[in-house]
Design an enzyme around this catalytic site. Structure first.
Site, PDB file in Angstrom:
ATOM      1  N   ASN A 167      33.722  -3.243 -37.155  1.00 33.26           N
ATOM      2  CA  ASN A 167      33.468  -4.628 -37.564  1.00 33.26           C
ATOM      3  C   ASN A 167      34.214  -5.558 -36.624  1.00 33.26           C
ATOM      4  O   ASN A 167      35.235  -5.180 -36.042  1.00 33.26           O
ATOM      5  CB  ASN A 167      33.979  -4.820 -39.004  1.00 33.26           C
ATOM      6  CG  ASN A 167      33.774  -6.230 -39.514  1.00 33.26           C
ATOM      7  OD1 ASN A 167      32.691  -6.814 -39.374  1.00 33.26           O
ATOM      8  ND2 ASN A 167      34.810  -6.816 -40.095  1.00 33.26           N
ATOM      9  N   LEU A 191      28.412  -9.397 -44.109  1.00 36.30           N
ATOM     10  CA  LEU A 191      29.487  -9.686 -45.065  1.00 36.30           C
ATOM     11  C   LEU A 191      29.602  -8.730 -46.244  1.00 36.30           C
ATOM     12  O   LEU A 191      30.628  -8.687 -46.901  1.00 36.30           O
ATOM     13  CB  LEU A 191      29.330 -11.113 -45.604  1.00 36.30           C
ATOM     14  CG  LEU A 191      29.358 -12.214 -44.543  1.00 36.30           C
ATOM     15  CD1 LEU A 191      29.218 -13.581 -45.196  1.00 36.30           C
ATOM     16  CD2 LEU A 191      30.639 -12.152 -43.740  1.00 36.30           C
ATOM     17  N   GLU A 242      34.689 -13.152 -28.724  1.00 36.00           N
ATOM     18  CA  GLU A 242      33.884 -12.084 -29.333  1.00 36.00           C
ATOM     19  C   GLU A 242      32.822 -11.589 -28.362  1.00 36.00           C
ATOM     20  O   GLU A 242      32.628 -10.384 -28.184  1.00 36.00           O
ATOM     21  CB  GLU A 242      33.216 -12.595 -30.619  1.00 36.00           C
ATOM     22  CG  GLU A 242      34.217 -12.888 -31.707  1.00 36.00           C
ATOM     23  CD  GLU A 242      33.580 -13.296 -33.025  1.00 36.00           C
ATOM     24  OE1 GLU A 242      34.168 -13.006 -34.068  1.00 36.00           O
ATOM     25  OE2 GLU A 242      32.498 -13.909 -33.016  1.00 36.00           O
ATOM     26  N   HIS A 257      36.070  -9.332 -36.688  1.00 36.05           N
ATOM     27  CA  HIS A 257      36.556 -10.352 -37.617  1.00 36.05           C
ATOM     28  C   HIS A 257      37.182 -11.486 -36.808  1.00 36.05           C
ATOM     29  O   HIS A 257      37.941 -11.229 -35.874  1.00 36.05           O
ATOM     30  CB  HIS A 257      37.587  -9.732 -38.576  1.00 36.05           C
ATOM     31  CG  HIS A 257      38.017 -10.685 -39.627  1.00 36.05           C
ATOM     32  ND1 HIS A 257      37.279 -10.907 -40.771  1.00 36.05           N
ATOM     33  CD2 HIS A 257      39.086 -11.524 -39.690  1.00 36.05           C
ATOM     34  CE1 HIS A 257      37.879 -11.829 -41.504  1.00 36.05           C
ATOM     35  NE2 HIS A 257      38.982 -12.220 -40.869  1.00 36.05           N
TER      36      HIS A 257
END
Ligand code: GRF
Length: 185
Positions: A101, A84, A173, A103
């Site tokens: 990254n 984070l 993911e 998200h």
């Protein structure tokens, strides 16, 4: 051989999925996991898998000493999988277009500071969105604003809670993150 450094400070289910996907692949090596939480589940994964980990504090993270630490690992790609903290500019410059990254929303919606974990899913549900999803993107100096590499969608149903939506997002993911990493390296 490509070296990929993983950054994670949560449970590490994405890290585990990535390690499983590349297990037995001798072209990719994961020499280090960087973490900023001493209690993070991902540290158990690092121990179990025999991967070095670096537990960092904010001061070290923002100092160039950290860059020296990383350089010892000769990384080709830095992968943020549940990390984070904002990445400092010197790191973005040193690893230009080599930091990605994941998200848990369809950026640019539900991104930015404070939009992480269940906050994202809560906001999606409160706003009665009919779809959400994942975004894998390059990291630049603004939170969640780098070039988008891949997005995948999931339906948000009337009875979804932040937990059920998070579960569906995790499935996506785990399915896609490794494939993007593979295509980049
Ligand atoms: C993921 O949902 C990812 O999108 C976000 O942090 C979460 C990490 O989950 N950036 P896990 O620790 O990999 O289970």
């Amino acid at each position: 051989m490509k070296n990929v450094i993983l950054f994670a400070s949560g449970g590490g289910s994405n890290v585990q999925a990535i390690l499983d996907y590349f297990s037995g692949n001798n072209k990719v090596h994961f020499p280090l996991i960087v973490c900023n939480k001493a209690q993070a589940g991902v540290l158990d994964i690092a121990e179990r898998e025999g991967i070095d980990f670096l537990l960092i504090d904010r001061t070290t993270f923002k100092s160039e000493v950290f860059l020296d630490n990383l350089e010892a690992y000769d990384a080709d790609l830095l992968v943020l999988a549940g990390f984070l903290w904002k990445i400092p500019t010197f790191l973005i410059k040193a690893y230009d277009r080599k930091i990605i990254n994941i998200h848990p929303s369809l950026l640019p919606k539900y991104g930015g500071k404070g939009m992480y974990g269940s906050h994202v899913h809560q906001a999606v549900i409160e706003n009665k969105e009919v779809e959400s999803g994942i975004t894998i993107h390059l990291v630049n100096e603004e939170y969640d604003k780098g070039t988008i590499l891949l997005q995948k969608k999931v339906e948000v149903l009337g009875y979804d809670t932040p937990e059920t939506l998070a579960n569906k997002i995790h499935v996506l993911e785990h399915e896609w993150f490794s494939q993007v990493i593979e295509s980049l390296i």
